[in-house]
Design a protein around this motif. Structure first.
Motif, PDB file in Angstrom:
ATOM      1  N   TYR A  34     -22.770  51.190  -3.281  1.00 14.29           N
ATOM      2  CA  TYR A  34     -23.078  51.576  -1.753  1.00 14.29           C
ATOM      3  C   TYR A  34     -22.079  51.314  -0.815  1.00 14.29           C
ATOM      4  O   TYR A  34     -21.360  50.301  -0.828  1.00 14.29           O
ATOM      5  CB  TYR A  34     -24.326  50.743  -1.153  1.00 14.29           C
ATOM      6  N   GLN A  35     -21.652  52.109   0.103  1.00 15.02           N
ATOM      7  CA  GLN A  35     -20.625  52.005   1.107  1.00 15.02           C
ATOM      8  C   GLN A  35     -21.649  51.187   2.339  1.00 15.02           C
ATOM      9  O   GLN A  35     -22.478  52.014   2.781  1.00 15.02           O
ATOM     10  CB  GLN A  35     -20.083  53.273   1.684  1.00 15.02           C
ATOM     11  N   ILE A  36     -21.155  50.180   2.619  1.00 13.68           N
ATOM     12  CA  ILE A  36     -21.603  49.382   3.571  1.00 13.68           C
ATOM     13  C   ILE A  36     -20.670  49.441   4.899  1.00 13.68           C
ATOM     14  O   ILE A  36     -19.326  48.950   4.679  1.00 13.68           O
ATOM     15  CB  ILE A  36     -21.916  47.904   3.343  1.00 13.68           C
ATOM     16  N   ALA A  37     -21.175  49.624   6.222  1.00 17.29           N
ATOM     17  CA  ALA A  37     -20.478  49.511   7.392  1.00 17.29           C
ATOM     18  C   ALA A  37     -20.846  48.424   8.019  1.00 17.29           C
ATOM     19  O   ALA A  37     -22.151  48.067   8.350  1.00 17.29           O
ATOM     20  CB  ALA A  37     -20.735  51.056   8.146  1.00 17.29           C
ATOM     21  N   PHE A  38     -20.016  47.693   8.737  1.00 18.94           N
ATOM     22  CA  PHE A  38     -20.109  46.406   9.398  1.00 18.94           C
ATOM     23  C   PHE A  38     -19.209  46.421  10.732  1.00 18.94           C
ATOM     24  O   PHE A  38     -18.091  46.844  10.498  1.00 18.94           O
ATOM     25  CB  PHE A  38     -20.330  45.136   8.501  1.00 18.94           C
ATOM     26  N   ILE A  39     -19.527  45.741  11.736  1.00 16.95           N
ATOM     27  CA  ILE A  39     -18.779  45.425  12.820  1.00 16.95           C
ATOM     28  C   ILE A  39     -18.173  44.056  12.829  1.00 16.95           C
ATOM     29  O   ILE A  39     -18.935  43.193  12.463  1.00 16.95           O
ATOM     30  CB  ILE A  39     -19.633  45.724  13.984  1.00 16.95           C
ATOM     31  N   THR A  40     -16.914  43.921  12.850  1.00 15.48           N
ATOM     32  CA  THR A  40     -16.178  42.769  12.867  1.00 15.48           C
ATOM     33  C   THR A  40     -16.387  42.032  14.331  1.00 15.48           C
ATOM     34  O   THR A  40     -16.948  42.458  15.199  1.00 15.48           O
ATOM     35  CB  THR A  40     -14.720  42.881  12.752  1.00 15.48           C
ATOM     36  N   GLU A  41     -15.907  40.786  14.336  1.00 16.49           N
ATOM     37  CA  GLU A  41     -16.013  40.185  15.500  1.00 16.49           C
ATOM     38  C   GLU A  41     -14.952  40.763  16.556  1.00 16.49           C
ATOM     39  O   GLU A  41     -15.139  40.774  17.776  1.00 16.49           O
ATOM     40  CB  GLU A  41     -15.438  38.628  15.487  1.00 16.49           C
ATOM     41  N   ALA A  42     -13.980  41.504  16.296  1.00 15.51           N
ATOM     42  CA  ALA A  42     -12.988  42.094  17.178  1.00 15.51           C
ATOM     43  C   ALA A  42     -13.599  43.495  17.571  1.00 15.51           C
ATOM     44  O   ALA A  42     -12.844  44.368  18.127  1.00 15.51           O
ATOM     45  CB  ALA A  42     -11.641  42.185  16.327  1.00 15.51           C
ATOM     46  N   LYS A  43     -14.945  43.721  17.013  1.00 13.37           N
ATOM     47  CA  LYS A  43     -15.807  44.875  17.368  1.00 13.37           C
ATOM     48  C   LYS A  43     -15.030  46.195  16.758  1.00 13.37           C
ATOM     49  O   LYS A  43     -15.280  47.206  17.101  1.00 13.37           O
ATOM     50  CB  LYS A  43     -15.676  45.141  18.919  1.00 13.37           C
TER      51      LYS A  43
END
Length: 63
Positions: A34-43
């Motif tokens: 699965y391709q997972i998209a996530f947001i880092t602390e730096a946005k």
């Protein structure tokens, strides 16, 4: 392991990355990924492919 649906929030059991499943890849002889998209602390929005066996769904009400 339950079937992961695209759009579900998931967590990598090894790295603890959490994100949304945005794509699925299946091969004839192999584990789905699965391709997972996530947001880092730096946005920044990052995406990575993770083996399905490493993923678990996240209960939206508990987060």
């Amino acid at each position: 392991m339950s079937e992961i649906k695209l759009g579900q929030k998931v967590k990598d059991k090894i790295t603890d990355f959490e994100g949304v499943a945005i794509a699925k890849c299946e091969y004839l002889h192999g584990t789905p990924m699965y391709q997972i998209a996530f947001i880092t602390e730096a946005k920044d929005i990052n995406q990575l492919w993770i083996d399905a066996a490493r993923l678990e769904t996240v209960d939206e009400q508990s987060s």
